[in-house]
Design an enzyme around this catalytic site. Structure first.
Site, PDB file in Angstrom:
ATOM      1  N   SER A 194       0.848  -1.197   0.000  1.00  0.00           N
ATOM      2  CA  SER A 194       0.000   0.000   0.000  1.00  0.00           C
ATOM      3  C   SER A 194       0.878   1.238   0.000  1.00  0.00           C
ATOM      4  CB  SER A 194      -0.939  -0.029   1.216  1.00  0.00           C
ATOM      5  OG  SER A 194      -1.910   0.976   1.097  1.00  0.00           O
ATOM      6  N   ASN A 195       0.331   2.368   0.394  1.00  0.00           N
ATOM      7  CA  ASN A 195       1.120   3.600   0.456  1.00  0.00           C
ATOM      8  C   ASN A 195       0.600   4.441   1.617  1.00  0.00           C
ATOM      9  OD1 ASN A 195      -1.003   5.529  -0.581  1.00  0.00           O
ATOM     10  ND2 ASN A 195      -0.938   4.060  -2.271  1.00  0.00           N
ATOM     11  N   PRO A 196       1.322   5.531   1.973  1.00  0.00           N
ATOM     12  CA  PRO A 196       0.947   6.247   3.210  1.00  0.00           C
ATOM     13  C   PRO A 196      -0.224   7.225   3.069  1.00  0.00           C
ATOM     14  CG  PRO A 196       3.150   6.878   2.458  1.00  0.00           C
ATOM     15  CD  PRO A 196       2.546   6.064   1.375  1.00  0.00           C
ATOM     16  N   SER A 197      -1.002   7.156   2.006  1.00  0.00           N
ATOM     17  CA  SER A 197      -2.113   8.111   1.864  1.00  0.00           C
ATOM     18  C   SER A 197      -3.087   7.976   3.036  1.00  0.00           C
ATOM     19  CB  SER A 197      -2.860   7.828   0.553  1.00  0.00           C
ATOM     20  OG  SER A 197      -4.078   8.540   0.547  1.00  0.00           O
ATOM     21  N   ALA A 256      -4.901   7.555  -3.904  1.00  0.00           N
ATOM     22  CA  ALA A 256      -3.560   7.100  -4.274  1.00  0.00           C
ATOM     23  C   ALA A 256      -3.672   5.604  -4.569  1.00  0.00           C
ATOM     24  CB  ALA A 256      -2.588   7.364  -3.135  1.00  0.00           C
TER      25      ALA A 256
END
Ligand code: C5P
Length: 404
Positions: free
Chosen positions: A216-219, A283
């Site tokens: 995943s990503n930090p959004s 994101a």
């Protein structure tokens, strides 16, 4: 525009409080319903009796009724219960807002009726700071005001001029006619998206590798949520499709939770109908594992793991390709060749405009309450200063309204 509008005014203890009498008169003349809460020190500057006569309503000062008997909900119709005012109002104006009241709001303190009502309110809160030049310029006050801005409060910047102390400087509360104009403009803007249907995506997507692990990503979803909040405040019908985030629902916004890029695409397709604007602020993960293992992968006897990834569907590209009546906006988070890459995406994905943000600028990008954006279309590029994500959301909506 002001007829029937419910305007709550909070007066704190500053000399400019006298100006509120004229403001109340102007608002009542236009058919607005005005209710007033004062801090205990504000009564030293202007009489609650005067304000009660002008507004045609009882003015509230104390958190608790003088007689314990009156705490009985039936007898008081919960009139002084702090939550009621915040729920009743269409807008809450704090004017004058002293340095003390501003500091307490920014710290979340609720030790008088006005402050408790601010903390419990759900409507937009507008703050008009009014104080001496030195107090206004004190770093602590500047910090507190910035904090309020970033938390979504609207600030009416004080004016330069003669102050009650005899000093000339910044800190003057604008004249009542100006405050009246500000409220009028607020309500004009409040309905400029009424009848519009807007779809917004927010947050990250999560692509599982095995039963318990994912890419995943930090959004945090804050940007998309703030666009949704701004659109709802301006009268739009808003659908918000969100990846996994820690944010609360927004009253009046239809929220749909999804996990993966695939689910997000499915949900977008299901909610496309009759939309006037689609903003892809999510994101979306660009890659997902080719194979998802349905158990937890064991680490035993292995020092290296090789996973094969494939591209996720490009939702924005799909929306651009199949564009009919809706306008389409995308986001670009770039770390190099920012403008070039954003312009390339604008064209390739057939967007009406693209919002560029650079995560390397302080106060912009993932997780912050603020952003520094540039809005680009085929004809123009406009960069904006650091602002709250709510304000950035409004700029994005203004851009939509300016499109032919
Ligand atoms: O091409 P890039 O992923 O950098 O473009 C970012 C924009 O595209 C964002 O608006 C994002 O929401 C959207 N996007 C998408 N589907 C993807 C990846 C990104 O809709 N798989």
């Amino acid at each position: 525009m002001l007829k029937g509008k419910k305007i709550l005014i909070g007066i704190s203890g500053g000399i400019a409080a006298y100006k509120i009498c004229t403001l109340v008169r102007l608002l009542v003349k236009q058919g607005a319903e005005v209710r007033i809460i004062m801090t205990p020190s504000a009564v030293n500057f202007v009489s609650p009796v005067t304000l009660s006569v002008l507004s045609g309503n009882e003015v509230f000062i104390n958190m608790f009724p003088e007689s314990p008997d009156l705490c009985n909900a039936e007898k008081t119709e919960l009139k002084t219960w702090h939550v009621n005012f915040g729920l009743w109002a269409d807008v809450f104006l704090i004017a004058p807002a002293t340095a003390n009241t501003i500091a307490k709001i920014s710290a979340g303190i609720a030790d008088n009726f006005l402050l408790a009502s601010v903390l419990a309110s759900k409507c937009p809160v507008i703050i008009s700071p009014s104080m001496d030049d030195d107090m206004y310029k004190n770093h602590v006050t500047t910090f507190n005001i910035d904090k309020l801005k970033f938390s979504g409060y609207k600030i009416i910047e004080p004016e330069y001029g003669e102050l009650a102390s005899g000093l000339v400087g910044e800190g003057r509360m604008p004249e009542p006619e100006k405050l009246f104009g500000y409220l009028k403009e607020f309500f004009d803007k409040k309905s400029d998206l009424s009848g519009k249907k807007i779809l917004i995506t927010a947050g990250p997507t999560v692509e599982f590798i095995d039963k318990v692990r994912f890419v995943s990503n930090p959004s945090t979803g804050k940007m998309g949520f703030e666009i949704a909040r701004a659109a709802k405040d301006r009268g739009a019908e808003v659908t918000l499709i969100s990846g996994p985030v820690m944010l609360n629902d927004i009253a009046g916004v239809k929220r749909i939770n999804v996990t993966s890029a695939d689910e997000m695409l499915k949900s977008v397709k299901l909610n496309l109908r009759n939309k006037d604007l689609i903003v892809m602020a999510a994101a979306v993960e660009d890659f997902r594992p080719v194979k998802k293992v349905n158990t937890k992968i064991k680490k035993e006897d292995k020092n290296r793991f090789v996973f094969e990834f494939e591209k996720t569907p490009d939702i924005l590209y799909f929306l651009g390709k199949n564009k009919k009546r809706y306008k389409l906006a995308g986001f670009a988070l770039e770390t190099e060749n920012l403008l070039e890459n954003a312009k390339k995406k604008l064209k390739e994905k057939n967007l009406d405009f693209i919002v560029l943000n650079n995560p390397d600028i302080h106060g912009a990008g993932f997780g912050t309450n603020t952003n520094v954006i540039t809005i680009i279309d085929t004809k123009s590029t406009k960069s904006y200063p650091l602002m709250s994500k709510y304000d950035a959301g409004n700029e994005i909506l203004n851009k939509f309204l300016s499109l032919k």
